[in-house]
Design an enzyme around this catalytic site. Sequence first.
Site, PDB file in Angstrom:
ATOM      1  N   ARG A   1      -1.411  -0.718  -8.432  1.00  0.00           N
ATOM      2  CA  ARG A   1      -2.791  -0.330  -8.094  1.00  0.00           C
ATOM      3  C   ARG A   1      -2.862   1.190  -8.179  1.00  0.00           C
ATOM      4  O   ARG A   1      -2.081   1.879  -7.528  1.00  0.00           O
ATOM      5  CB  ARG A   1      -3.159  -0.774  -6.675  1.00  0.00           C
ATOM      6  CG  ARG A   1      -4.508  -0.205  -6.223  1.00  0.00           C
ATOM      7  CD  ARG A   1      -4.691  -0.241  -4.707  1.00  0.00           C
ATOM      8  NE  ARG A   1      -4.714  -1.567  -4.169  1.00  0.00           N
ATOM      9  CZ  ARG A   1      -4.343  -1.849  -2.902  1.00  0.00           C
ATOM     10  NH1 ARG A   1      -3.902  -0.899  -2.095  1.00  0.00           N
ATOM     11  NH2 ARG A   1      -4.397  -3.085  -2.473  1.00  0.00           N
TER      12      ARG A   1
ATOM     13  N   GLN B   1      -0.827   7.058  -6.245  1.00  0.00           N
ATOM     14  CA  GLN B   1      -1.971   7.917  -5.896  1.00  0.00           C
ATOM     15  C   GLN B   1      -2.067   9.071  -6.896  1.00  0.00           C
ATOM     16  O   GLN B   1      -1.130   9.868  -7.018  1.00  0.00           O
ATOM     17  CB  GLN B   1      -1.746   8.490  -4.487  1.00  0.00           C
ATOM     18  CG  GLN B   1      -1.616   7.424  -3.406  1.00  0.00           C
ATOM     19  CD  GLN B   1      -0.753   7.886  -2.237  1.00  0.00           C
ATOM     20  OE1 GLN B   1       0.276   8.535  -2.443  1.00  0.00           O
ATOM     21  NE2 GLN B   1      -1.147   7.540  -1.026  1.00  0.00           N
TER      22      GLN B   1
ATOM     23  N   ASP C   1       0.843  -1.202   0.000  1.00  0.00           N
ATOM     24  CA  ASP C   1       0.000   0.000   0.000  1.00  0.00           C
ATOM     25  C   ASP C   1       0.876   1.250   0.000  1.00  0.00           C
ATOM     26  O   ASP C   1       2.027   1.212   0.454  1.00  0.00           O
ATOM     27  CB  ASP C   1      -0.869   0.056   1.273  1.00  0.00           C
ATOM     28  CG  ASP C   1      -2.050  -0.905   1.223  1.00  0.00           C
ATOM     29  OD1 ASP C   1      -2.324  -1.499   0.169  1.00  0.00           O
ATOM     30  OD2 ASP C   1      -2.711  -1.050   2.281  1.00  0.00           O
TER      31      ASP C   1
ATOM     32  N   ARG D   1     -10.265   7.674   7.783  1.00  0.00           N
ATOM     33  CA  ARG D   1     -10.033   8.041   6.373  1.00  0.00           C
ATOM     34  C   ARG D   1     -11.268   7.723   5.519  1.00  0.00           C
ATOM     35  O   ARG D   1     -11.588   8.456   4.592  1.00  0.00           O
ATOM     36  CB  ARG D   1      -8.791   7.329   5.817  1.00  0.00           C
ATOM     37  CG  ARG D   1      -7.481   7.869   6.373  1.00  0.00           C
ATOM     38  CD  ARG D   1      -6.278   7.463   5.526  1.00  0.00           C
ATOM     39  NE  ARG D   1      -6.043   6.034   5.504  1.00  0.00           N
ATOM     40  CZ  ARG D   1      -5.339   5.373   6.426  1.00  0.00           C
ATOM     41  NH1 ARG D   1      -4.781   6.018   7.436  1.00  0.00           N
ATOM     42  NH2 ARG D   1      -5.158   4.070   6.330  1.00  0.00           N
TER      43      ARG D   1
ATOM     44  N   THR E   1     -11.097   2.313  -7.461  1.00  0.00           N
ATOM     45  CA  THR E   1     -11.938   3.508  -7.308  1.00  0.00           C
ATOM     46  C   THR E   1     -13.400   3.093  -7.172  1.00  0.00           C
ATOM     47  O   THR E   1     -13.794   2.014  -7.640  1.00  0.00           O
ATOM     48  CB  THR E   1     -11.782   4.455  -8.526  1.00  0.00           C
ATOM     49  OG1 THR E   1     -12.564   5.623  -8.305  1.00  0.00           O
ATOM     50  CG2 THR E   1     -12.190   3.812  -9.831  1.00  0.00           C
TER      51      THR E   1
ATOM     52  N   ALA F   1      -5.534   8.954  -0.108  1.00  0.00           N
ATOM     53  CA  ALA F   1      -6.441   9.091   1.032  1.00  0.00           C
ATOM     54  C   ALA F   1      -5.922   9.989   2.153  1.00  0.00           C
ATOM     55  O   ALA F   1      -6.571  10.098   3.184  1.00  0.00           O
ATOM     56  CB  ALA F   1      -6.740   7.706   1.596  1.00  0.00           C
TER      57      ALA F   1
ATOM     58  N   LYS G   1      -9.973  18.699  -7.111  1.00  0.00           N
ATOM     59  CA  LYS G   1     -10.424  17.335  -7.446  1.00  0.00           C
ATOM     60  C   LYS G   1     -10.396  17.075  -8.957  1.00  0.00           C
ATOM     61  O   LYS G   1     -10.118  15.950  -9.398  1.00  0.00           O
ATOM     62  CB  LYS G   1     -11.844  17.171  -6.889  1.00  0.00           C
ATOM     63  CG  LYS G   1     -12.368  15.769  -6.935  1.00  0.00           C
ATOM     64  CD  LYS G   1     -13.657  15.624  -6.148  1.00  0.00           C
ATOM     65  CE  LYS G   1     -14.449  14.383  -6.528  1.00  0.00           C
ATOM     66  NZ  LYS G   1     -13.719  13.178  -6.829  1.00  0.00           N
TER      67      LYS G   1
HETATM   68  C1  LIG Z   1      -8.836  -1.229  -3.247  1.00  0.00           C
HETATM   69  C2  LIG Z   1      -8.402   0.103  -2.758  1.00  0.00           C
HETATM   70  C3  LIG Z   1      -7.142   0.250  -2.202  1.00  0.00           C
HETATM   71  C4  LIG Z   1      -6.700   1.497  -1.776  1.00  0.00           C
HETATM   72  N1  LIG Z   1      -5.404   1.644  -1.343  1.00  0.00           N
HETATM   73  C5  LIG Z   1      -4.952   2.873  -1.046  1.00  0.00           C
HETATM   74  C6  LIG Z   1      -3.593   3.101  -0.749  1.00  0.00           C
HETATM   75  O1  LIG Z   1      -2.748   2.200  -0.736  1.00  0.00           O
HETATM   76  N2  LIG Z   1      -3.203   4.371  -0.442  1.00  0.00           N
HETATM   77  C7  LIG Z   1      -4.093   5.423  -0.452  1.00  0.00           C
HETATM   78  O2  LIG Z   1      -3.688   6.558  -0.208  1.00  0.00           O
HETATM   79  N3  LIG Z   1      -5.394   5.211  -0.723  1.00  0.00           N
HETATM   80  C8  LIG Z   1      -5.845   3.983  -1.020  1.00  0.00           C
HETATM   81  N4  LIG Z   1      -7.166   3.810  -1.336  1.00  0.00           N
HETATM   82  C9  LIG Z   1      -8.141   4.902  -1.082  1.00  0.00           C
HETATM   83  C10 LIG Z   1      -8.249   5.853  -2.253  1.00  0.00           C
HETATM   84  O3  LIG Z   1      -7.056   6.587  -2.371  1.00  0.00           O
HETATM   85  C11 LIG Z   1      -9.428   6.823  -2.089  1.00  0.00           C
HETATM   86  O4  LIG Z   1      -9.268   7.567  -0.921  1.00  0.00           O
HETATM   87  C12 LIG Z   1     -10.780   6.170  -2.057  1.00  0.00           C
HETATM   88  O5  LIG Z   1     -10.838   5.068  -2.905  1.00  0.00           O
HETATM   89  C13 LIG Z   1     -11.872   7.150  -2.480  1.00  0.00           C
HETATM   90  O6  LIG Z   1     -11.639   7.573  -3.779  1.00  0.00           O
HETATM   91  P1  LIG Z   1     -12.556   7.158  -5.039  1.00  0.00           P
HETATM   92  O7  LIG Z   1     -11.648   6.801  -6.159  1.00  0.00           O
HETATM   93  O8  LIG Z   1     -13.524   6.131  -4.651  1.00  0.00           O
HETATM   94  O9  LIG Z   1     -13.236   8.530  -5.505  1.00  0.00           O
HETATM   95  P2  LIG Z   1     -14.035   9.647  -4.734  1.00  0.00           P
HETATM   96  O10 LIG Z   1     -14.156  10.770  -5.709  1.00  0.00           O
HETATM   97  O11 LIG Z   1     -13.469   9.916  -3.387  1.00  0.00           O
HETATM   98  O12 LIG Z   1     -15.438   8.974  -4.515  1.00  0.00           O
HETATM   99  C14 LIG Z   1     -16.320   8.663  -5.603  1.00  0.00           C
HETATM  100  C15 LIG Z   1     -17.615   8.128  -5.020  1.00  0.00           C
HETATM  101  O13 LIG Z   1     -17.369   6.863  -4.387  1.00  0.00           O
HETATM  102  C16 LIG Z   1     -18.126   6.734  -3.209  1.00  0.00           C
HETATM  103  N5  LIG Z   1     -17.199   6.640  -2.051  1.00  0.00           N
HETATM  104  C17 LIG Z   1     -15.877   6.838  -2.045  1.00  0.00           C
HETATM  105  N6  LIG Z   1     -15.372   6.628  -0.812  1.00  0.00           N
HETATM  106  C18 LIG Z   1     -16.408   6.305  -0.031  1.00  0.00           C
HETATM  107  C19 LIG Z   1     -16.553   5.951   1.350  1.00  0.00           C
HETATM  108  N7  LIG Z   1     -15.508   5.911   2.177  1.00  0.00           N
HETATM  109  N8  LIG Z   1     -17.795   5.681   1.819  1.00  0.00           N
HETATM  110  C20 LIG Z   1     -18.862   5.708   0.993  1.00  0.00           C
HETATM  111  N9  LIG Z   1     -18.797   6.022  -0.314  1.00  0.00           N
HETATM  112  C21 LIG Z   1     -17.596   6.316  -0.823  1.00  0.00           C
HETATM  113  C22 LIG Z   1     -19.007   7.959  -3.132  1.00  0.00           C
HETATM  114  O14 LIG Z   1     -20.220   7.637  -3.790  1.00  0.00           O
HETATM  115  C23 LIG Z   1     -18.229   8.984  -3.924  1.00  0.00           C
HETATM  116  O15 LIG Z   1     -19.039   9.995  -4.473  1.00  0.00           O
HETATM  117  C24 LIG Z   1      -7.596   2.599  -1.829  1.00  0.00           C
HETATM  118  C25 LIG Z   1      -8.863   2.455  -2.390  1.00  0.00           C
HETATM  119  C26 LIG Z   1      -9.259   1.245  -2.866  1.00  0.00           C
HETATM  120  C27 LIG Z   1     -10.609   1.136  -3.509  1.00  0.00           C
END
Ligand SMILES: Cc1cc2nc3c(=O)[nH]c(=O)nc-3n(C[C@H](O)[C@H](O)[C@H](O)COP(=O)(O)OP(=O)(O)OC[C@H]3O[C@@H](n4cnc5c(N)ncnc54)[C@H](O)[C@@H]3O)c2cc1C
Length: 306
Positions: free
Chosen positions: A183, A162, A131, A287, A225, A188, A200
């Site tokens: 990935r 990221q 990660d 987070r 995502t 986050a 954004k």
């Molecule tokens: C499999 C996986 C591994 C990850 N690993 C890392 C990592 O190693 N390092 C790191 O910094 N980040 C990691 N992340 C987190 C990532 O960086 C984002 O913070 C997170 O995925 C939210 O971004 P998004 O792409 O979903 O888009 P966003 O624009 O944040 O969200 C899009 C839509 O998704 C839904 N959504 C998103 N998050 C949530 C939530 N928590 N609860 C409810 N609905 C939500 C909502 O409907 C939102 O409108 C990971 C995410 C995933 C899916």
Amino acid sequence: MVTRNALLFLSRREGLKDFATRFAPFKKMTTRFVAGEDIEETVAAIREINRLGCTASFDHLNESVTSVAETEAEVREYLKILARIDETGIKSNVSIKLTQFGLGIDAELAYRNARTVVAEAARRGNFVRVDMEDSAVTQVTLDIFRRLRSEFDLNTVGIVVQSYLRRTESDVRELLKIPARIRLCKGAYNEPPEVAFPDKRDVDANYVRCMKLLLESGVYHGIATHDERMIAATVEYAERQRIGKEAFEFQMLYGVRRDLQERLAREGYNVRIYVPYGKHWYPYFMRRLAERPANVWFVLKNMVKG
Ligand SMILES: Cc1cc2nc3c(=O)[nH]c(=O)nc-3n(C[C@H](O)[C@H](O)[C@H](O)COP(=O)(O)OP(=O)(O)OC[C@H]3O[C@@H](n4cnc5c(N)ncnc54)[C@H](O)[C@@H]3O)c2cc1C
């Protein structure tokens, strides 16, 4: 108004962490995002995920570990996870954080601990995803990953990038030269504008640019995502470039957009769910709240309902 930055600030408060993890009603509200406290509860959650046509990535929650003994306990936990994956036949790989293995104490210690887990995954034919944490450790995380990747093959160890970081497109280009399994996520953590795009729209545009580089590379990557626009852009680009559904996977978090997870799996896409478990849920959970501050009200409502 609860803001993303306030929640990310609270995610790093040790005092609150201690209070929240000891207070039973708080623990209950984490169940939406955390599969359980131990490996067996997580195996049960992953069986259900597999039944719905998705694979998983096992994650033992713990980060910013400060004692060598605790890092060694983390290694033992991951060796147990890898054994249980084999014994139960569930479809899952593992995700690790280098601060969990001692990056905050000594980079060499984190490398050695991670190497033990990666070597065991190699022996068992499984895969370890490293990660990505906050930008203070981006470079050292990439350096350790490169060392691991020089010792183990493409299908044994992978990394995360990221799209909110300004450096990421260039990192992706360099990592693809090795090559590496990547990935792609948005990111986050709370980052200053010098290192991360504050807007954004720029984060999303960079996500799409990097997604295209990954899909074109011919290596199997994870598009992580829940953003339907990022998913649609990926589906559309893959179709346009005649890249098959088997050539990449979508990745999502346990408890987030289950409808979307199931829909993509039904449509024939590979979908992997990141499944965290354990007692040290506080920073991970905060987070998740920060990503969608409306979750705070959802969680409080459920707490009041009991
Ligand atoms: C499999 C996986 C591994 C990850 N690993 C890392 C990592 O190693 N390092 C790191 O910094 N980040 C990691 N992340 C987190 C990532 O960086 C984002 O913070 C997170 O995925 C939210 O971004 P998004 O792409 O979903 O888009 P966003 O624009 O944040 O969200 C899009 C839509 O998704 C839904 N959504 C998103 N998050 C949530 C939530 N928590 N609860 C409810 N609905 C939500 C909502 O409907 C939102 O409108 C990971 C995410 C995933 C899916």
